[in-house]
Design a protein around this motif. Structure first.
Motif, PDB file in Angstrom:
ATOM      1  N   ILE A 163       0.836  -1.208   0.000  1.00  7.10           N
ATOM      2  CA  ILE A 163       0.000   0.000   0.000  1.00  7.10           C
ATOM      3  C   ILE A 163       0.868   1.254   0.000  1.00  7.10           C
ATOM      4  N   GLY A 164       1.852   1.304   0.904  1.00  3.80           N
ATOM      5  CA  GLY A 164       2.721   2.477   0.969  1.00  3.80           C
ATOM      6  C   GLY A 164       3.528   2.671  -0.301  1.00  3.80           C
ATOM      7  N   PHE A 165       3.983   1.557  -0.877  1.00  2.00           N
ATOM      8  CA  PHE A 165       4.764   1.638  -2.110  1.00  2.00           C
ATOM      9  C   PHE A 165       3.916   2.176  -3.260  1.00  2.00           C
ATOM     10  N   LEU A 166       2.702   1.683  -3.415  1.00  2.00           N
ATOM     11  CA  LEU A 166       1.842   2.126  -4.519  1.00  2.00           C
ATOM     12  C   LEU A 166       1.509   3.608  -4.394  1.00  2.00           C
ATOM     13  N   ILE A 167       1.186   4.051  -3.187  1.00  2.00           N
ATOM     14  CA  ILE A 167       0.867   5.471  -2.993  1.00  2.00           C
ATOM     15  C   ILE A 167       2.105   6.336  -3.236  1.00  2.00           C
ATOM     16  N   GLY A 168       3.227   5.935  -2.648  1.00  2.00           N
ATOM     17  CA  GLY A 168       4.454   6.712  -2.809  1.00  2.00           C
ATOM     18  C   GLY A 168       4.934   6.751  -4.242  1.00  2.00           C
ATOM     19  N   ALA A 169       4.837   5.618  -4.946  1.00  2.00           N
ATOM     20  CA  ALA A 169       5.272   5.568  -6.344  1.00  2.00           C
ATOM     21  C   ALA A 169       4.388   6.439  -7.223  1.00  2.00           C
ATOM     22  N   ALA A 170       3.076   6.421  -6.983  1.00  2.00           N
ATOM     23  CA  ALA A 170       2.166   7.244  -7.780  1.00  2.00           C
ATOM     24  C   ALA A 170       2.437   8.732  -7.550  1.00  2.00           C
ATOM     25  N   LEU A 171       2.608   9.122  -6.291  1.00  2.00           N
ATOM     26  CA  LEU A 171       2.917  10.525  -5.991  1.00  2.00           C
ATOM     27  C   LEU A 171       4.275  10.918  -6.555  1.00  2.00           C
ATOM     28  N   GLY A 172       5.243  10.020  -6.452  1.00  2.00           N
ATOM     29  CA  GLY A 172       6.571  10.316  -6.975  1.00  2.00           C
ATOM     30  C   GLY A 172       6.565  10.485  -8.480  1.00  2.00           C
ATOM     31  N   LEU A 173       5.795   9.641  -9.171  1.00  2.00           N
ATOM     32  CA  LEU A 173       5.694   9.760 -10.627  1.00  2.00           C
ATOM     33  C   LEU A 173       5.036  11.082 -11.015  1.00  2.00           C
ATOM     34  N   ALA A 174       3.951  11.437 -10.320  1.00  2.00           N
ATOM     35  CA  ALA A 174       3.231  12.674 -10.655  1.00  2.00           C
ATOM     36  C   ALA A 174       4.087  13.905 -10.388  1.00  2.00           C
ATOM     37  N   LEU A 175       4.659  13.980  -9.189  1.00  4.11           N
ATOM     38  CA  LEU A 175       5.439  15.173  -8.838  1.00  4.11           C
ATOM     39  C   LEU A 175       6.762  15.211  -9.594  1.00  4.11           C
ATOM     40  N   GLY A 176       7.360  14.046  -9.843  1.00  2.96           N
ATOM     41  CA  GLY A 176       8.582  14.000 -10.633  1.00  2.96           C
ATOM     42  C   GLY A 176       8.345  14.487 -12.048  1.00  2.96           C
ATOM     43  N   ALA A 177       7.169  14.157 -12.607  1.00  2.00           N
ATOM     44  CA  ALA A 177       6.832  14.633 -13.946  1.00  2.00           C
ATOM     45  C   ALA A 177       6.661  16.144 -13.963  1.00  2.00           C
ATOM     46  N   VAL A 178       6.019  16.687 -12.941  1.00  2.00           N
ATOM     47  CA  VAL A 178       5.824  18.137 -12.873  1.00  2.00           C
ATOM     48  C   VAL A 178       7.158  18.859 -12.768  1.00  2.00           C
ATOM     49  N   VAL A 179       8.019  18.399 -11.861  1.00  2.00           N
ATOM     50  CA  VAL A 179       9.317  19.049 -11.666  1.00  2.00           C
ATOM     51  C   VAL A 179      10.222  18.844 -12.874  1.00  2.00           C
ATOM     52  N   GLY A 180      10.167  17.663 -13.478  1.00  2.05           N
ATOM     53  CA  GLY A 180      11.029  17.380 -14.614  1.00  2.05           C
ATOM     54  C   GLY A 180      10.645  18.118 -15.874  1.00  2.05           C
ATOM     55  N   LEU A 181       9.353  18.447 -16.016  1.00  3.93           N
ATOM     56  CA  LEU A 181       8.880  19.083 -17.242  1.00  3.93           C
ATOM     57  C   LEU A 181       8.720  20.594 -17.120  1.00  3.93           C
ATOM     58  N   SER A 182       8.635  21.095 -15.902  1.00  2.00           N
ATOM     59  CA  SER A 182       8.408  22.526 -15.701  1.00  2.00           C
ATOM     60  C   SER A 182       9.609  23.159 -15.008  1.00  2.00           C
ATOM     61  N   ARG A 183      10.205  24.131 -15.657  1.00  2.00           N
ATOM     62  CA  ARG A 183      11.326  24.858 -15.049  1.00  2.00           C
ATOM     63  C   ARG A 183      10.880  25.630 -13.815  1.00  2.00           C
ATOM     64  N   PHE A 184       9.676  26.187 -13.878  1.00  2.00           N
ATOM     65  CA  PHE A 184       9.149  26.925 -12.734  1.00  2.00           C
ATOM     66  C   PHE A 184       8.954  26.008 -11.530  1.00  2.00           C
ATOM     67  N   ALA A 185       8.353  24.819 -11.759  1.00  2.00           N
ATOM     68  CA  ALA A 185       8.148  23.866 -10.664  1.00  2.00           C
ATOM     69  C   ALA A 185       9.475  23.373 -10.115  1.00  2.00           C
ATOM     70  N   ASP A 186      10.461  23.219 -10.972  1.00  2.00           N
ATOM     71  CA  ASP A 186      11.788  22.803 -10.532  1.00  2.00           C
ATOM     72  C   ASP A 186      12.385  23.821  -9.568  1.00  2.00           C
ATOM     73  N   ILE A 187      12.297  25.098  -9.938  1.00  2.44           N
ATOM     74  CA  ILE A 187      12.835  26.158  -9.077  1.00  2.44           C
ATOM     75  C   ILE A 187      12.058  26.237  -7.772  1.00  2.44           C
ATOM     76  N   LEU A 188      10.750  26.066  -7.844  1.00  3.66           N
ATOM     77  CA  LEU A 188       9.900  26.241  -6.669  1.00  3.66           C
ATOM     78  C   LEU A 188       9.948  25.062  -5.706  1.00  3.66           C
ATOM     79  N   LEU A 189       9.948  23.833  -6.234  1.00  2.00           N
ATOM     80  CA  LEU A 189       9.758  22.648  -5.397  1.00  2.00           C
ATOM     81  C   LEU A 189      11.028  21.858  -5.101  1.00  2.00           C
ATOM     82  N   ALA A 190      11.952  21.804  -6.063  1.00  2.00           N
ATOM     83  CA  ALA A 190      13.110  20.912  -5.925  1.00  2.00           C
ATOM     84  C   ALA A 190      13.941  21.166  -4.675  1.00  2.00           C
ATOM     85  N   PRO A 191      14.261  22.424  -4.307  1.00  2.57           N
ATOM     86  CA  PRO A 191      15.074  22.630  -3.097  1.00  2.57           C
ATOM     87  C   PRO A 191      14.406  22.114  -1.825  1.00  2.57           C
ATOM     88  N   THR A 192      13.096  22.370  -1.690  1.00  4.37           N
ATOM     89  CA  THR A 192      12.383  21.929  -0.481  1.00  4.37           C
ATOM     90  C   THR A 192      12.294  20.404  -0.426  1.00  4.37           C
TER      91      THR A 192
END
Length: 278
Positions: free
Chosen positions: A95-124
């Motif tokens: 259960i924890g793996f499926l939830i974490g993997a889904a969130l990681g895929l979604a947020l990783g896609a946002v940060v990887g594709l958006s320069r703005f999201a990278d600047i805003l989210l990656a350091p935190t």
């Protein structure tokens, strides 16, 4: 020389010998070789373990014999606890793996594709990733008590970061020409992502998922060592408090076997996904 082995060159009368490719090994024989080769080291460890305990090189109070560990497993199984502990721990990890993997895929896609999201989210997110797993336990217990929620959330945290990191890094390095070709065919937004960009990083995503699964098992033990009344982590903690070193070894072996089995299942998915999309 047989007709199949020779042929005449396109010019001249000199014979040209056709090279017959070497016969590839059968997949079944290779699979058995991998299985047997992989079993050699565990068999050697088991033999050495049996030898040092049977000859008294190491006292059984420090290193229980394989038979003692087996008897501990049989005892717990007869009392209906062994498979219950295994099932509960496995359920929490899945259960924890499926939830974490889904969130990681979604947020990783946002940060990887958006320069703005990278600047805003990656350091935190990078700072949060550096927090040790045990540091989360008191806070989660305070917020969610010792119920299932605290354990699932901790495992989710452990599974999230490997997927997020690998997906974000891989998407930043997708071939720009490939993306432009997708746009030339009219792909935009989600269609471009699922048709072009995600298939391009499938090997990285699969590697991140396997790392996330390993992290999930690590965070499971951290959760169950402190805040659980059932599960393999609880078995470790309770056996340590009671001096049952045979059960400690049993719990460690079960964690190793379960980790390997689940990783092998994910490796099959990786092979299928790479073959289908990459």
């Amino acid at each position: 020389m047989s007709v199949d082995a020779t042929a005449y060159a396109a010019t001249g009368n000199a014979p040209a010998v056709a090279v017959t490719p070497s016969r590839a090994p059968r997949p079944g024989s290779r699979r058995w070789a991998v299985v047997i080769g992989g079993a050699l080291l565990p068999a050697l460890i088991l033999a050495v373990w049996q030898f040092v305990t049977a000859t008294g090189v190491v006292a059984t109070s420090q290193l229980p014999s394989p038979q003692m560990v087996w008897e501990a497993a049989v005892d717990l199984a007869q009392r209906g606890l062994l498979w219950q502990y295994v099932a509960i721990s496995t359920q929490r990890v899945v259960i924890g793996f499926l939830i974490g993997a889904a969130l990681g895929l979604a947020l990783g896609a946002v940060v990887g594709l958006s320069r703005f999201a990278d600047i805003l989210l990656a350091p935190t997110l990078g700072a949060i990733r550096a927090v040790p797993s045990l540091a989360w336990v008191p806070l989660l217990i305070l917020w969610f008590k010792i119920g299932e929620e605290s354990k699932i959330i901790l495992i989710t945290i452990g599974a999230f970061f490997p997927v997020y990191t690998t997906v974000a890094a891989a998407l930043r390095h997708v071939d720009r020409q490939l993306v432009e070709a997708g746009r030339a065919f009219g792909y935009r937004g989600a269609r471009l992502f699922f048709t072009v960009q995600l298939p391009a990083v499938i090997p990285s995503v699969a590697s991140g998922l396997r790392l996330a699964l390993a992290q999930a098992w690590l965070f499971l033990v951290a959760a169950e060592l402190i805040a659980a009344s059932m599960g393999l982590g609880f078995l470790l903690s309770d056996s340590g408090n009671n001096g049952r070193i045979d059960r400690i070894f049993l719990a460690i072996i079960l964690l190793a076997v379960l980790g390997k089995v689940t990783d092998s299942i994910l490796a099959l998915f990786e092979r299928w996904a790479v073959k289908k999309w990459a």
